[in-house]
Design an enzyme around this catalytic site. Sequence first.
Site, PDB file in Angstrom:
ATOM      1  N   ARG A  35       0.935  -1.390  -0.332  1.00  0.00           N
ATOM      2  CA  ARG A  35       0.069  -0.120  -0.137  1.00  0.00           C
ATOM      3  C   ARG A  35       0.911   1.260   0.050  1.00  0.00           C
ATOM      4  O   ARG A  35       0.173   2.336  -0.466  1.00  0.00           O
ATOM      5  CB  ARG A  35      -1.192   0.126   1.175  1.00  0.00           C
ATOM      6  N   LYS A  93      -5.945   2.055   1.702  1.00  0.00           N
ATOM      7  CA  LYS A  93      -7.013   1.096   1.478  1.00  0.00           C
ATOM      8  C   LYS A  93      -7.016  -0.050   2.665  1.00  0.00           C
ATOM      9  O   LYS A  93      -5.941  -0.530   2.817  1.00  0.00           O
ATOM     10  CB  LYS A  93      -6.917   0.584   0.194  1.00  0.00           C
TER      11      LYS A  93
END
Length: 107
Positions: free
Chosen positions: A60, A95
């Site tokens: 991420r 996320k």
Amino acid sequence: MAMEMQRATNELNSRWQRAGISESLKLRIGINSGPVVAGVIGKSKYIYDLWGDTVNLASRMESGGMPDTIQVTRSVYEKLKDEFVFESRGTIEVKGKGGVEAWLLKL
């Protein structure tokens, strides 16, 4: 390794520019540290892989980063802040995690 990858990419882009090639490569690199699960998978072709939240957050950091940057988590920043130069990005939205503090490792 991440810093050397960035340097090599920058050098290649400089060579291409001098040669009149308008294309350039851009890297986004994400780094996290912490516990992982590792193992060898496969029956005929073996692959060594790493799994876990640490790996997911590093991914991420990469996908949420900017081109030509090395983005790191707090755990990496805390371990390396006395040896390298960092720029805070503040809290970024990640996320599956929500807000996560991030820093850019400067070359």
